[in-house]
Design a protein around this motif. Structure first.
Motif, PDB file in Angstrom:
ATOM      1  N   ILE A  81     150.473 138.491  99.623  1.00 55.08           N
ATOM      2  CA  ILE A  81     149.309 139.285 100.015  1.00 55.08           C
ATOM      3  C   ILE A  81     149.509 140.715  99.536  1.00 55.08           C
ATOM      4  O   ILE A  81     150.602 141.272  99.634  1.00 55.08           O
ATOM      5  CB  ILE A  81     149.138 139.235 101.545  1.00 55.08           C
ATOM      6  CG1 ILE A  81     148.885 137.796 102.018  1.00 55.08           C
ATOM      7  CG2 ILE A  81     148.039 140.183 102.011  1.00 55.08           C
ATOM      8  CD1 ILE A  81     147.583 137.202 101.577  1.00 55.08           C
ATOM      9  N   GLU A  82     148.456 141.327  99.030  1.00 51.02           N
ATOM     10  CA  GLU A  82     148.526 142.680  98.492  1.00 51.02           C
ATOM     11  C   GLU A  82     148.726 143.732  99.577  1.00 51.02           C
ATOM     12  O   GLU A  82     149.425 144.723  99.370  1.00 51.02           O
ATOM     13  CB  GLU A  82     147.245 142.981  97.716  1.00 51.02           C
ATOM     14  CG  GLU A  82     147.148 144.370  97.121  1.00 51.02           C
ATOM     15  CD  GLU A  82     147.894 144.536  95.809  1.00 51.02           C
ATOM     16  OE1 GLU A  82     148.045 145.690  95.375  1.00 51.02           O
ATOM     17  OE2 GLU A  82     148.329 143.511  95.225  1.00 51.02           O
TER      18      GLU A  82
ATOM     19  N   ARG B 290     145.101 140.735  93.693  1.00 51.40           N
ATOM     20  CA  ARG B 290     146.561 140.777  93.679  1.00 51.40           C
ATOM     21  C   ARG B 290     147.053 141.312  92.342  1.00 51.40           C
ATOM     22  O   ARG B 290     146.835 140.691  91.297  1.00 51.40           O
ATOM     23  CB  ARG B 290     147.123 139.378  93.934  1.00 51.40           C
ATOM     24  CG  ARG B 290     146.726 138.835  95.290  1.00 51.40           C
ATOM     25  CD  ARG B 290     147.193 137.414  95.495  1.00 51.40           C
ATOM     26  NE  ARG B 290     146.783 136.923  96.795  1.00 51.40           N
ATOM     27  CZ  ARG B 290     147.024 135.693  97.242  1.00 51.40           C
ATOM     28  NH1 ARG B 290     147.706 134.838  96.464  1.00 51.40           N
ATOM     29  NH2 ARG B 290     146.618 135.309  98.428  1.00 51.40           N
TER      30      ARG B 290
ATOM     31  N   GLN C 118     153.205 141.271  92.990  1.00 48.83           N
ATOM     32  CA  GLN C 118     153.843 139.952  93.098  1.00 48.83           C
ATOM     33  C   GLN C 118     155.311 140.054  92.676  1.00 48.83           C
ATOM     34  O   GLN C 118     156.209 139.531  93.349  1.00 48.83           O
ATOM     35  CB  GLN C 118     153.107 138.939  92.214  1.00 48.83           C
ATOM     36  CG  GLN C 118     151.665 138.685  92.608  1.00 48.83           C
ATOM     37  CD  GLN C 118     151.517 138.129  94.015  1.00 48.83           C
ATOM     38  OE1 GLN C 118     152.183 137.166  94.392  1.00 48.83           O
ATOM     39  NE2 GLN C 118     150.661 138.742  94.810  1.00 48.83           N
TER      40      GLN C 118
ATOM     41  N   PRO D 288     142.444 136.217  94.780  1.00 48.09           N
ATOM     42  CA  PRO D 288     143.231 135.506  95.795  1.00 48.09           C
ATOM     43  C   PRO D 288     143.411 134.015  95.520  1.00 48.09           C
ATOM     44  O   PRO D 288     144.402 133.420  95.961  1.00 48.09           O
ATOM     45  CB  PRO D 288     142.423 135.740  97.077  1.00 48.09           C
ATOM     46  CG  PRO D 288     141.720 137.035  96.841  1.00 48.09           C
ATOM     47  CD  PRO D 288     141.372 137.028  95.385  1.00 48.09           C
TER      48      PRO D 288
END
Length: 367
Positions: free
Chosen positions: A27-28, A42, A47, A96
């Motif tokens: 999750i950002e 994202r 990541q 997402p």
């Protein structure tokens, strides 16, 4: 206290709420109450940063279950972001659901992909991860090298040129050398160090500029980010560690220069200044506070008088002003000059900075 924050609070929070168990990927950001913002796009760099955090935490023995989370995160990253449009390299931004929102190839992103791969390889010694390292470095060499020296910003290329992606590629090459022992990564780090000496660092003003023309000439007025000056202090010592190349004179100039740009009320680093030492942007992000911790720890380890106490004071400021959040394991990302929070969410991107500072603090100061 900093390690406790990371191990007891932050790692479990971001492993539980910060991982998308349905679609995969990290999750950002969380909202101010600690709930996942599942709709946020994202960034590939985030990541990669989260993969680094969980692999590093597992390698340190802080969070053994981080190993699987790092591997799952890497699988997601490779599956959704690497060459998914038929072109080499990693895309820039994902939806997402894992679809591509922006297919830009960005040098800053690739620096963090390499850092993530290095950290996972350090943890696992997996041959497939080593193959991914070679492929990603091959892309950087073939497509991001600039004929004017260093690396282009992106494909397609844009101006101005920035020192920041180079700083993180420098970090990645050092980490890759540590993980693999391959001298080729040491050589690439040396090339970036040469660019630091020839173009980034101004010996007269004793500052590091941020923005440049295509030929690496400075863009006036020179913008200085004290957090980056501090970050280079730590990285230069890391480069000295792996090569034996002395960097003391640069570190001895950059650290006191960075410390000029401080908020008078809190002692925290502000976001920007000019080459003469004046503050031009009095807001203050979280990440420069972690970088001044690392810089001061570097000098404490080198035996600089007073640096240990200053490092401990900087950790205290980080904990008091940024990590004392209603959500256990959360943080405030930026304040204005009056001390009002400017960011209502808790961005995942800051965890990389916090965890690295905590790891360095334990290494230098002890548990």
């Amino acid at each position: 206290r900093l390690k406790t924050f990371v191990v007891r609070d932050a790692l479990p929070l971001w492993a539980r709420i910060g991982w998308d168990a349905g679609s995969g990927g990290f999750i950002e950001r969380l909202d101010g109450e600690g709930r996942a913002d599942a709709a946020a796009p994202r960034r590939v760099r985030v990541q990669a940063r989260q993969i680094y955090c969980f692999a590093k935490a597992a390698d340190l023995g802080w969070y053994p279950q981080g190993r699987q989370l790092a591997l799952d995160g890497l699988d997601y990253l490779l599956r959704t972001a690497r060459s998914v449009d038929g072109r080499p390299g990693f895309v820039h931004l994902l939806a997402p659901d894992g679809s591509v929102l922006n297919d830009l190839r960005d040098s800053y992103d690739h620096a963090f992909v390499l850092l993530a791969l290095a950290t996972v390889f350090q943890l696992t010694s997996d041959a497939q991860v080593r193959a991914e390292i070679d492929a990603a470095v091959g892309f950087v060499d073939a497509h991001l090298h600039s004929p004017h020296g260093g690396y282009v910003e992106s494909i397609p290329d844009v101006l101005p040129r920035r020192q920041n992606p180079h700083m993180h590629l420098f970090e990645a090459m050092i980490a890759l050398f540590d993980a693999t022992g391959d001298q080729a990564f040491q050589t690439r780090a040396g090339e970036i160090f040469a660019l630091f000496v020839s173009s980034f660092y101004d010996p007269q003003a004793r500052v590091l500029g941020e923005y440049y023309e295509q030929d690496w000439s400075k863009i006036p007025p020179v913008c200085v980010e004290p957090g980056h000056q501090a970050e280079w202090v730590w990285l230069l010592k890391e480069f000295e560690r792996i090569t034996g190349c002395p960097t003391t004179r640069y570190r001895a100039a950059l650290l006191p220069s960075a410390l000029r740009y401080r908020d008078a009320r809190t002692g925290c680093l502000v976001d920007e200044g000019d080459a003469g030492g004046a503050v031009t942007k009095a807001t203050r992000r979280l990440w420069p506070q972690t970088e001044i911790v690392k810089a001061l720890l570097t000098e404490a380890e080198a035996g600089t008088v007073g640096a240990k106490v200053e490092a401990q004071d900087a950790i205290d400021r980080l904990l008091r002003h940024y990590l004392d959040h209603p959500v256990a394991g959360g943080w405030y990302d930026q304040f204005d000059a009056e001390g009002r929070s400017l960011v209502s969410t808790i961005p995942a991107s800051s965890f990389y900075h916090i965890l690295c500072a905590a790891a360095e603090a334990e290494r230098v100061l002890g548990g």
